[in-house]
Design an enzyme around this catalytic site. Structure first.
Site, mmCIF file in Angstrom:
data_model
loop_
_atom_site.group_PDB
_atom_site.id
_atom_site.type_symbol
_atom_site.label_atom_id
_atom_site.label_comp_id
_atom_site.label_asym_id
_atom_site.label_seq_id
_atom_site.Cartn_x
_atom_site.Cartn_y
_atom_site.Cartn_z
ATOM 1 C CB SER A 164 -45.309 -83.301 -4.483
ATOM 2 O OG SER A 164 -44.551 -82.045 -4.980
ATOM 3 C CG ASN A 165 -40.544 -85.863 -0.765
ATOM 4 O OD1 ASN A 165 -39.515 -85.930 -1.404
ATOM 5 N ND2 ASN A 165 -40.568 -85.940 0.578
#
Ligand code: PLP
Length: 510
Positions: free
Chosen positions: A191-192
């Site tokens: 994920s970012n």
């Protein structure tokens, strides 16, 4: 500045923008400035006397532009696009010109109502479940945030507050601080960074669960993590899944994550910051699988919908959960239409109080491009990525690292990480195209993201030619360096190479 001068300044600025954008391919995408170049050219204080706008535009040209990385260039292939279009640029100008704030409906009714309209338009265009529309019977709706990071943070904070409320009911023996100390959230290790940051800001740990080998997070991994944490006395709050991870544009398995979240009463948020653009296409129907079961999602219009930064759409299945969590009132904020259906006071849906009239640039962009134009923009990026992928596959010196997804291609030159790093280093030094590296399972790779306002097949060819000729040059240098020089001209070449690489090192160390 009077209105006549304002008009002249405005016209000249539009000309400036058109010249900049129409000539953007002629500039190196990366700047050549050393640190402090801009700082050293500018005065240390605000000018005491007003200056003429022509002087300002002159300095913009001569001091600021040389220090810019050109995000709207088709040779900008790093990160994900931050797109723009003529309509949205003019929209941004009109927003500033009109200058309203719309934190409550009464502050500027059209500001709120236009946002309601464009968010419903967009929900329909992206074929999102109906309950995300303001016009639906339920408590759902959409709001424009500044960034995906803000949208994720809002979801995390709201989920946290909802979890605290429900836990205090089910566990009255626990104090509020005991409850808060047990909260835990989940996302994937793909994920970012903004997801982990949301956890830090919300003072709630976010466990980054290992994605499977195909970089997808699935329900079984989440279920196991939650079961272990519950057994250890923790309280699961939210899972943030990603559709279109930053590294490789992988799509988490929303359906299986939703199975777990629904069964265990955990909020499910989907970060579709980039890939949300794909929801609009019939050929990407698979992408939308499971969205009817998520509590909230976000999509950056500035990434794929040609609306300039900043503009991040967020939808909530039950907006009351956010409104109730964030509702802090003052007498001066009250108005007589509060709480009326379809006229939300968006200040309760976001972190700041004040809010920009972003809906205006969205409205103008959508009207000037039409749904047809928006869809064809996404399709064009996919086609250009496929073109790039074909180049990669056609050259046996390179390998693909992940399947091409939307406008992103992840690839690497065959060999070790050092080889990938050296190729990127050469490309960065030449400044003709701009890509960034990513890493998975110890393997570094290059990300080629189709970007720019009007990227064309010839731009992809330009980028590929640059990449493969630099690989050729790198390989030639390496083989020359590895071989013992056998004649006078090879010896000279050998020493020239050494001298060149020494002076490169020397320059950098200064
Ligand atoms: N989520 C994903 C998947 C992203 O790729 C990015 C940025 O590229 C973000 C979130 C952060 O976006 P923003 O800058 O709008 O916060």
């Amino acid at each position: 500045m009077d209105f006549d001068e304002f008009r002249e300044f405005g016209h000249a600025s539009i000309e400036f923008i058109i010249n900049y954008l129409s000539g953007i391919r002629e500039r190196d995408v990366l700047p050549s400035v050393a640190p402090y170049t801009v700082i050293n050219q500018l005065p240390k204080e605000i000018p005491e006397k007003p200056e003429h706008w022509r002087e300002v535009l002159k300095d913009l040209e001569s001091i600021i532009l040389p220090g810019l990385t050109h995000w709207q260039s088709p040779y900008f292939n790093a990160f994900y696009p931050s797109s723009s279009s003529a309509g949205s640029i003019v929209g941004e100008l009109l927003i500033a010109g009109i200058g309203v704030l719309g934190f409550s409906w009464i502050c500027s009714p059209a500001c709120t109502e236009l946002e309601v309209v464009v968010m419903d338009w967009l929900a329909k265009f992206l074929k999102l479940p109906e309950h995300f529309q303001h016009a639906s019977d339920g408590p759902g709706g959409g709001v424009i945030q500044g960034s995906a990071s803000e949208a994720v943070l809002v979801a995390v904070l709201a989920a946290r507050e909802q979890a605290v409320i429900s836990c205090k009911e089910t566990h009255p023996e626990l104090s509020e601080s005991e409850v808060r100390g047990k909260l835990i959230a989940y996302s994937s290790d793909q994920s970012n960074s903004c997801i982990e940051k949301a956890g830090v800001l919300a003072a709630m740990p976010i466990k980054l669960l290992p994605a499977d080998d195909d970089l997808i997070l699935r329900g079984n991994t989440l279920r196991k993590a939650i079961e272990d944490d519950v057994a250890a006395g923790l309280i699961p709050v939210i899972c943030i899944a990603t559709l279109g991870t930053t590294g490789t544009c992988a799509y988490d398995d929303i359906d299986s994550l939703a199975d777990v979240c629904q069964a265990l009463n955990v909020w499910l948020h989907v970060d579709a910051a980039y890939a949300g653009g794909g929801f609009a296409l019939e050929e990407c129907t698979e992408l939308r699988r499971g969205l009817d079961r998520v509590d909230s999602l976000n999509f950056n219009l500035h990434k794929f919908m040609l609306v300039n930064f900043d503009c991040s759409a967020m939808w909530l299945k039950d907006a009351n959960k956010v409104v109730d969590s964030f509702n802090v009132d003052r007498i001066y904020l009250k108005h007589k239409h509060e709480g009326q259906s379809q006229i939300p006071d968006f200040r309760h849906w976001q972190i700041p109080l004040g809010r920009r009239f972003r809906a205006l640039k969205v409205w103008i962009t959508f009207r000037t491009l039409g749904a047809e134009g928006l869809r064809s923009h996404v399709r064009k990026h996919i086609a250009l990525a496929q073109q790039f992928e074909a180049f990669v596959r056609n050259d046996s010196r390179f390998e693909m690292v992940a399947p091409q997804a939307l406008g992103l291609v992840c690839f690497r030159p065959r060999g070790d990480n050092e080889h990938t790093a050296q190729l990127l280093q050469r490309l960065m030094e030449r400044k003709k195209i701009y890509m960034v590296k990513a890493e998975h399972a110890g393997r570094q790779f290059l990300r080629f993201a189709v970007c720019g306002m009007d990227a064309k097949p010839s731009d992809i060819e330009f980028a590929w030619t640059e990449i493969e000729t630099q690989l050729t040059a790198l390989l030639a240098e390496k083989s020359l360096a590895a071989r013992k020089p056998s004649n006078v001209s090879e010896l000279t070449q050998h020493f020239q190479m050494h001298l060149a690489s020494d002076s490169g090192t020397h320059e950098k160390s200064q």
